[in-house]
Design an enzyme around this catalytic site. Sequence first.
Site, PDB file in Angstrom:
ATOM      1  N   ASP A  38     -58.850  19.131 -38.457  1.00 33.80           N
ATOM      2  CA  ASP A  38     -59.782  18.119 -37.925  1.00 33.80           C
ATOM      3  C   ASP A  38     -61.218  18.149 -38.472  1.00 33.80           C
ATOM      4  O   ASP A  38     -61.809  19.224 -38.590  1.00 33.80           O
ATOM      5  CB  ASP A  38     -59.962  18.292 -36.414  1.00 33.80           C
ATOM      6  CG  ASP A  38     -58.683  18.479 -35.664  1.00 33.80           C
ATOM      7  OD1 ASP A  38     -57.608  18.381 -36.265  1.00 33.80           O
ATOM      8  OD2 ASP A  38     -58.771  18.726 -34.455  1.00 33.80           O
ATOM      9  N   PHE A  97     -62.063  26.135 -32.046  1.00 30.37           N
ATOM     10  CA  PHE A  97     -61.366  24.861 -32.183  1.00 30.37           C
ATOM     11  C   PHE A  97     -62.387  23.708 -32.292  1.00 30.37           C
ATOM     12  O   PHE A  97     -63.588  23.910 -32.290  1.00 30.37           O
ATOM     13  CB  PHE A  97     -60.410  24.653 -30.998  1.00 30.37           C
ATOM     14  CG  PHE A  97     -59.079  25.371 -31.147  1.00 30.37           C
ATOM     15  CD1 PHE A  97     -58.904  26.408 -32.065  1.00 30.37           C
ATOM     16  CD2 PHE A  97     -57.986  25.008 -30.362  1.00 30.37           C
ATOM     17  CE1 PHE A  97     -57.672  27.059 -32.203  1.00 30.37           C
ATOM     18  CE2 PHE A  97     -56.755  25.652 -30.488  1.00 30.37           C
ATOM     19  CZ  PHE A  97     -56.591  26.681 -31.406  1.00 30.37           C
TER      20      PHE A  97
HETATM   21  C1  FRU Z   1     -55.997  18.592 -33.324  1.00 29.38           C
HETATM   22  C2  FRU Z   1     -56.135  20.001 -32.809  1.00 29.38           C
HETATM   23  C3  FRU Z   1     -57.254  20.069 -31.769  1.00 29.38           C
HETATM   24  C4  FRU Z   1     -57.679  21.511 -31.817  1.00 29.38           C
HETATM   25  C5  FRU Z   1     -57.532  21.817 -33.283  1.00 29.38           C
HETATM   26  C6  FRU Z   1     -57.118  23.237 -33.573  1.00 29.38           C
HETATM   27  O1  FRU Z   1     -55.494  18.488 -34.598  1.00 29.38           O
HETATM   28  O2  FRU Z   1     -54.921  20.459 -32.266  1.00 29.38           O
HETATM   29  O3  FRU Z   1     -56.882  19.629 -30.489  1.00 29.38           O
HETATM   30  O4  FRU Z   1     -58.982  21.694 -31.366  1.00 29.38           O
HETATM   31  O5  FRU Z   1     -56.555  20.922 -33.795  1.00 29.38           O
HETATM   32  O6  FRU Z   1     -57.197  23.507 -34.929  1.00 29.38           O
END
Ligand code: FRU
Length: 494
Positions: A38, A97
Amino acid sequence: MKHKLLFARAYEKEAAELIPDEARPLFHLTPYTGWMNDPNGFSFYGGKFHLFYQYYPYETVWNDMHWGHAVSKDLLHWTYLPAAMAPDKPYDDFGCFSGSAIETPDGKHLLLYTGVRKEGGEGKKEIQTQCVAIGDGLDYKKYVHNPVLNEHVLPEGCDYHNFRDPKIWKTETGYRCVIGTCDENTLGKILLFKSQDGIHWEFENILIENDGRLGLMWECPDFFPLDGKDVLLVSPQDMLPERFEYHNGNGTACIIGHFDEKEKRFIPESDHAVDYGIDFYAPTTMLAPDGRRIMIGWMQNWDTTKLSSLREFKWFGQMTLPRELSIRNGRLYQKPIREIEKLRKNPVTHKDILVDGVVRLPGVQGRTVDMEITLRPVPNAPLYHKFAARFMENEQFYTKLSYRTHESVLRIDRKFSGSRRAYIHQRRCEVPFKNGEIKLRIILDRFSAEVFINDGEQTMTCTVFTDVSASDISFNTDGKVLMDVTKYDLLMEE
Ligand code: FRU
């Protein structure tokens, strides 16, 4: 534990030197080295656009999430900065995250992110909390009293194993943020919080919950006003397809409606997919200093990430082209950021070309290309059945965009693009029928194709793996159609 970040910074610098520029896309952001998912912390700070990303520098697989960091003046020429955060605290040692960023009134850059830990060690469930790091655009210090929102603030019926991806924005009196969570049946909910300083947060309300139609858990929410409406972007997991609208797996939905400030609820009016291609997820937006609402997404699909370990590159994951958003006729329109027009060189235009069978046009080829195609039916002739444009083509390979008038369906197909795996290669999108007229803008950048349909009313995005030497473009039809094509090479100036 600070050494984890220093170690990552030293490692990435060395490893990135081994990746030649030609092994990356020209203007789409890839990780400095290793893995990217992300986009995070998309913001304007210190005279530059900052983009952070979910990052594992050491391999091209998802693992201990760091935050990678890059800056740009024009959202196309990116400069890598050292990794901003490593998972080095007890409250985030399973991963830093996704999250967002904002400039504080005293000129600092505040990152609000999800810190993940596992109580009882490996094999146990994640506990997700929200944390803050404050910095100067280069170095960030995690707030001493993190987490700033822990599992105990969640309202009844919300799951603290799934409580993530805060998106912060400024209000008249301070800040607000939205965060994704879910109930005991993993149905997504979006929570609204407020704060005066970005550090002390208070729960306001459940903005909206998933009634079960749009997947299960909702990840990466973003909430903003646009052209007189309020817009919620969410990335639901585990979606079921709805005719041509949503597709199986992780998807992205744009929900348009209005925010009831008194009730602190979002009242949805309509929703649709943000992108109809194969590789698009977890988009996030920012408000640029000139007032544009700009969105960028992860140009990837979770279900095909296993492919990362099969690739010869030392990076995996790309961001989409940043896109300017607007609302027209109740839909989210997306346009490639206008800065890309500065990269357009060597224009080639062919007008009123009668396509009947296979056509190749002089000057129309390339692998980093911005191409506009307009199709019109031939007057007083039967409507053509099918039109197809093949690009990234050689004797063996191509990626294809085809339009069938009788179904009004556009299909992107990368089956013949060199993949040796049985994963998704095609997606379809229903476009409004306009008597066989359609406008397509196709942007190619070495390892991806982004298609903007009818001035950005819909988009289709996918990654492509074909060897970069495959750079021909051809057109073919079943029936006769009139076509205008304008094609530019996209070239970067240093
Ligand atoms: C979305 C996700 C988020 C999380 C991140 C972890 O792609 O699952 O919800 O914060 O990736 O890498």
